[in-house]
Motif scaffolding. Structure first.
Motif, PDB file in Angstrom:
ATOM      1  N   UNK A 207       0.834  -1.203   0.000  1.00  0.00           N
ATOM      2  CA  UNK A 207       0.000   0.000   0.000  1.00  0.00           C
ATOM      3  C   UNK A 207       0.864   1.246   0.000  1.00  0.00           C
ATOM      4  N   UNK A 208       2.011   1.161   0.660  1.00  0.00           N
ATOM      5  CA  UNK A 208       2.900   2.324   0.755  1.00  0.00           C
ATOM      6  C   UNK A 208       3.553   2.653  -0.585  1.00  0.00           C
ATOM      7  N   UNK A 209       3.817   1.637  -1.373  1.00  0.00           N
ATOM      8  CA  UNK A 209       4.442   1.871  -2.681  1.00  0.00           C
ATOM      9  C   UNK A 209       3.676   1.074  -3.740  1.00  0.00           C
ATOM     10  N   UNK A 210       2.965   1.779  -4.541  1.00  0.00           N
ATOM     11  CA  UNK A 210       2.131   1.144  -5.567  1.00  0.00           C
ATOM     12  C   UNK A 210       2.997   0.477  -6.622  1.00  0.00           C
ATOM     13  N   UNK A 211       2.546  -0.679  -7.074  1.00  0.00           N
ATOM     14  CA  UNK A 211       3.268  -1.405  -8.117  1.00  0.00           C
ATOM     15  C   UNK A 211       2.507  -1.413  -9.435  1.00  0.00           C
ATOM     16  N   UNK A 212       1.392  -0.677  -9.480  1.00  0.00           N
ATOM     17  CA  UNK A 212       0.581  -0.681 -10.690  1.00  0.00           C
ATOM     18  C   UNK A 212       1.284   0.068 -11.825  1.00  0.00           C
ATOM     19  N   UNK A 213       0.957  -0.334 -13.024  1.00  0.00           N
ATOM     20  CA  UNK A 213       1.525   0.326 -14.200  1.00  0.00           C
ATOM     21  C   UNK A 213       0.942   1.734 -14.335  1.00  0.00           C
ATOM     22  N   UNK A 214       1.814   2.709 -14.586  1.00  0.00           N
ATOM     23  CA  UNK A 214       1.339   4.070 -14.787  1.00  0.00           C
ATOM     24  C   UNK A 214       0.547   4.133 -16.097  1.00  0.00           C
ATOM     25  N   UNK A 215      -0.573   4.855 -16.100  1.00  0.00           N
ATOM     26  CA  UNK A 215      -1.343   4.972 -17.350  1.00  0.00           C
ATOM     27  C   UNK A 215      -0.549   5.718 -18.414  1.00  0.00           C
ATOM     28  N   UNK A 216      -0.731   5.302 -19.653  1.00  0.00           N
ATOM     29  CA  UNK A 216      -0.005   5.936 -20.762  1.00  0.00           C
ATOM     30  C   UNK A 216      -0.490   7.356 -20.996  1.00  0.00           C
ATOM     31  N   UNK A 399      -0.554 -15.001  -6.321  1.00  0.00           N
ATOM     32  CA  UNK A 399      -1.526 -14.070  -5.758  1.00  0.00           C
ATOM     33  C   UNK A 399      -0.788 -12.870  -5.176  1.00  0.00           C
ATOM     34  N   UNK A 400      -1.188 -11.659  -5.597  1.00  0.00           N
ATOM     35  CA  UNK A 400      -0.510 -10.433  -5.180  1.00  0.00           C
ATOM     36  C   UNK A 400      -1.322  -9.744  -4.085  1.00  0.00           C
ATOM     37  N   UNK A 401      -0.811  -9.786  -2.849  1.00  0.00           N
ATOM     38  CA  UNK A 401      -1.478  -9.115  -1.731  1.00  0.00           C
ATOM     39  C   UNK A 401      -1.440  -7.606  -1.956  1.00  0.00           C
ATOM     40  N   UNK A 402      -2.590  -6.967  -1.783  1.00  0.00           N
ATOM     41  CA  UNK A 402      -2.683  -5.537  -1.999  1.00  0.00           C
ATOM     42  C   UNK A 402      -3.176  -5.160  -3.374  1.00  0.00           C
ATOM     43  N   UNK A 403      -3.148  -6.082  -4.304  1.00  0.00           N
ATOM     44  CA  UNK A 403      -3.721  -5.852  -5.638  1.00  0.00           C
ATOM     45  C   UNK A 403      -4.854  -6.824  -5.904  1.00  0.00           C
ATOM     46  N   UNK A 404      -4.574  -8.120  -5.753  1.00  0.00           N
ATOM     47  CA  UNK A 404      -5.602  -9.137  -5.968  1.00  0.00           C
ATOM     48  C   UNK A 404      -6.519  -9.232  -4.755  1.00  0.00           C
ATOM     49  N   UNK A 405      -7.673  -9.836  -4.955  1.00  0.00           N
ATOM     50  CA  UNK A 405      -8.686  -9.954  -3.911  1.00  0.00           C
ATOM     51  C   UNK A 405      -8.943 -11.425  -3.628  1.00  0.00           C
ATOM     52  N   UNK A 406      -8.891 -11.811  -2.349  1.00  0.00           N
ATOM     53  CA  UNK A 406      -9.247 -13.176  -1.961  1.00  0.00           C
ATOM     54  C   UNK A 406     -10.769 -13.269  -1.934  1.00  0.00           C
ATOM     55  N   UNK A 407     -11.300 -14.040  -2.867  1.00  0.00           N
ATOM     56  CA  UNK A 407     -12.739 -14.126  -3.114  1.00  0.00           C
ATOM     57  C   UNK A 407     -13.305 -15.335  -2.377  1.00  0.00           C
ATOM     58  N   UNK A 408     -14.346 -15.175  -1.554  1.00  0.00           N
ATOM     59  CA  UNK A 408     -14.872 -16.309  -0.780  1.00  0.00           C
ATOM     60  C   UNK A 408     -15.486 -17.390  -1.667  1.00  0.00           C
ATOM     61  N   UNK A 409     -15.056 -18.608  -1.443  1.00  0.00           N
ATOM     62  CA  UNK A 409     -15.641 -19.762  -2.149  1.00  0.00           C
ATOM     63  C   UNK A 409     -16.900 -20.180  -1.387  1.00  0.00           C
ATOM     64  N   UNK A 410     -18.038 -20.041  -2.036  1.00  0.00           N
ATOM     65  CA  UNK A 410     -19.322 -20.251  -1.374  1.00  0.00           C
ATOM     66  C   UNK A 410     -20.094 -21.364  -2.061  1.00  0.00           C
ATOM     67  N   UNK A 411     -20.427 -22.390  -1.300  1.00  0.00           N
ATOM     68  CA  UNK A 411     -21.246 -23.463  -1.865  1.00  0.00           C
ATOM     69  C   UNK A 411     -22.721 -23.088  -1.707  1.00  0.00           C
ATOM     70  N   UNK A 412     -23.400 -22.859  -2.829  1.00  0.00           N
ATOM     71  CA  UNK A 412     -24.811 -22.479  -2.819  1.00  0.00           C
ATOM     72  C   UNK A 412     -25.653 -23.709  -3.150  1.00  0.00           C
ATOM     73  N   UNK A 413     -26.522 -24.100  -2.224  1.00  0.00           N
ATOM     74  CA  UNK A 413     -27.345 -25.298  -2.412  1.00  0.00           C
ATOM     75  C   UNK A 413     -28.632 -25.011  -3.164  1.00  0.00           C
ATOM     76  N   UNK A 414     -29.104 -23.785  -3.123  1.00  0.00           N
ATOM     77  CA  UNK A 414     -30.355 -23.437  -3.784  1.00  0.00           C
ATOM     78  C   UNK A 414     -30.218 -22.076  -4.441  1.00  0.00           C
ATOM     79  N   UNK A 415     -30.346 -22.037  -5.766  1.00  0.00           N
ATOM     80  CA  UNK A 415     -30.243 -20.766  -6.474  1.00  0.00           C
ATOM     81  C   UNK A 415     -31.430 -19.865  -6.168  1.00  0.00           C
TER      82      UNK A 415
END
Length: 596
Positions: A207-216, A399-415
């Motif tokens: 968070x202190x130092x961004x690693x994202x690519x600068x926009x052109x 997986x890149x902490x601070x950029x990627x998101x840990x998405x919850x794996x959810x088992x849905x039994x009934x749509x």
């Protein structure tokens, strides 16, 4: 007469030349065939009509016609909750696009680690996906059976699609050959382990130092995001109480709430229309991979965040299903997933050629949401700068902490009713100390059972649950009646049991090295879970019994309070799973933002 003789002589020479060439070609062909003999099975697997290979045939039609796709799961029958494609037994997936929803909502479609023979999976357009597994004739212990043929060895696929060792046979002292199988990554402990405290330090540094690519080139949208970043970073005291949220759940409740409110006010998203069903725009709403489907459904149907003009967008969503990608184009027994990655590479190149937005940031303002275990591989390189919301949040797998998101794996039994059976017993009525039941996927679960199966009456550490309605309901009741629910890793680091535990108000005990817990950037998991290193599994009971009752009651309260952030709703609600996912994507983009 002399001329006639010369002509005949020339003709004979030409015939000899042609005969020589024909013989040379024939010999070359025979020689090549002899070289290819050992690879007969592998070559046959590339032929669509081969009886030996039983290759998937994609007959995909989308105008009120059916789609037949063969796919495989890890137990030979149905989707497993923690892994992928163990035996790769054949399944048939039928998409009926006529809008018929009959029999979609079976009241007992819950599958604990793949114990049922058939399941139904709901999709956005009420399609019916029928999965039916066949029986396998190959023993799972074939790697240790020295008399089995090479072809049989090739038929045993590992769940992560690793190849066998470069040399498929080992020679014994008496000269006989013995088939050997490569040790798969999922069968071995990780070579390196990143403790949770180091993950937290890594988050702060990133968070202190961004690693994202600068926009052109800059845009008004960039300036809006930077203004939001400045407002989020404004120093204010951390609130201890809040009318809408339970403060202890969050790393910084003040920052989270300010960021969330700015997201609601500012964020606009463009959803790409490119891509064909079933891989794109056809979400699965039921089963193990329902999370990516529910997000896709709610995102594409959203009127608040979605804009039709991409020039007004801060973020760009690529609406593909990583599960349907595997179902549709993975070639059985090929031991090769490069076609899946190539498919997404072609897609990213297509939108880059059609729109200028990808090229402006190298994809840094684009995001994807994927729950299939193979998603990290499928999106490698060509989508490397994108924000990836992944269920398989493994720091050793890119997986890149601070950029990627840990998405919850959810088992849905009934749509139709994703909240069915929600809740559990109060702490005073939870008499089981610890509960786990499931298949022995990966290297770690057998270790867990080795130490704790049938050891203490209040520790229900079991193997696979038998099939049947009674067994499934028993599984749910055990979770509702247990203080702690054990969530061990399977083939990969992620497990749907984490969300199941929260769903049934049982304190999750996460045992999975290198796993980044969901919404790690904003949630304080110490308040409502127990995280144990794999090496400490032998101390599991002593760790749990050492937790004071007062602290357990507080954690169980935390589970009940955090539950709202892990629920899907047909119509999204504030702070629910849809909005929490979207916020983490927004939040990470804000703190990765760079201006020229």
């Amino acid at each position: 007469m002399n001329y006639s003789f010369k002509i005949q002589t020339l003709l004979q020479i030409e015939k000899r030349k042609w005969l020589f060439l024909v013989c040379l070609v024939a010999l070359t062909h025979l020689f090549c065939q002899s070289l290819l003999l050992p690879y007969k099975s592998a070559l046959l697997s590339l032929l669509p009509d081969s009886k030996d290979s039983e290759i998937v045939k994609d007959n995909v039609t989308l105008n009120n016609e059916s789609v037949m796709v063969k796919s495989y799961n890890e137990d030979g029958d149905v989707d497993d909750q923690d892994g992928l494609t163990k035996k790769h037994n054949e399944e048939k997936i039928k998409f009926s696009l006529d809008g018929n929803t009959n029999s979609i909502d079976n009241d007992f479609d819950f599958v604990e680690d793949g114990t049922l023979g058939n399941i139904n999976v709901d999709t956005e357009d009420s399609s019916l996906i029928q999965l039916g597994g066949g029986e396998s004739n190959v023993s799972t212990s074939v790697g240790t059976n020295l008399n089995v043929s090479f072809d049989k060895i090739k038929e045993v696929n590992d769940p992560k699609d690793h190849l066998l060792l470069g040399s498929n046979f080992a020679t014994s002292r008496n000269g006989s050959t013995k088939p050997i199988k490569k040790k798969m990554r999922c069968e071995m402990p990780p070579k390196t382990v990143l403790p949770l405290i180091e993950m937290q330090k890594l988050l702060v540094r990133h968070r202190a130092r961004s690693r994202a690519m600068r926009p052109r080139w800059s845009s008004e949208r960039d300036k809006e995001i930077m203004m939001a970043k400045l407002k989020i970073e404004e120093t204010t005291p951390i609130m201890k109480n809040d009318r809408d949220l339970y403060a202890p759940l969050f790393r910084n409740i003040s920052e989270f709430k300010r960021s969330y409110e700015l997201m609601e006010q500012i964020l606009k998203i463009y959803v790409y229309k490119e891509g064909e069903k079933p891989i794109f725009h056809q979400p699965i709403l039921k089963g193990l991979y329902a999370s990516e489907g529910w997000f896709m459904k709610l995102m594409e149907g959203n009127n608040h965040f979605v804009v039709k003009d991409p020039r007004k967008a801060h973020l760009f969503y690529m609406p593909f299903s990583s599960r349907m990608l595997e179902y549709t184009i993975y070639v059985r027994n090929s031991h090769n997933r490069t076609n899946l990655r190539q498919y997404l590479k072609d897609y990213s190149e297509k939108i880059a050629a059609k729109y200028r937005f990808w090229n402006r940031t190298g994809g840094a303002d684009h995001f994807l949401v994927a729950c299939h275990d193979w998603a990290p591989y499928e999106t490698r390189h060509h989508m490397e700068h994108c924000i990836k919301a992944l269920c398989n949040a493994d720091v050793t797998m890119g997986f890149k902490i601070g950029r990627d998101v840990s998405f919850p794996e959810t088992y849905v039994r009934s749509a139709r009713n994703p909240l069915r059976d929600l809740g559990g017993k109060p702490p005073s009525q939870r008499h089981i100390l610890a509960f786990y039941a499931g298949n022995m996927h990966g290297y770690f679960r057998p270790i867990l059972l080795k130490y704790w199966k049938d050891t203490y009456p209040d520790m229900k550490i079991l193997g696979p649950m038998p099939p049947g309605v009674t067994s499934k309901m028993n599984y749910i009741q055990h979770m509702k009646s247990s203080k702690y629910c054990i969530c061990p890793k399977g083939y990969e680091v992620n497990s749907p049991r984490i969300v199941e535990s929260i769903f049934y108000e049982c304190v999750p005990v996460i045992i999975s090295d290198n796993f980044v817990p969901p919404f790690f950037e904003v949630l304080n998991w110490d308040e409502f879970s127990v995280i144990i290193a794999e090496k400490d599994v032998q101390n599991l009971r002593s760790i749990l019994v050492s937790i004071p009752e007062e602290k357990y009651v507080k954690m169980q309260l935390g589970v009940r309070k955090v539950q709202r952030h892990f629920l899907w709703h047909a119509k999204p609600e504030r702070f629910d799973l849809f909005h929490m996912t979207l916020h983490s994507i927004w939040y990470n983009r804000v703190f990765q933002m760079k201006l020229r």
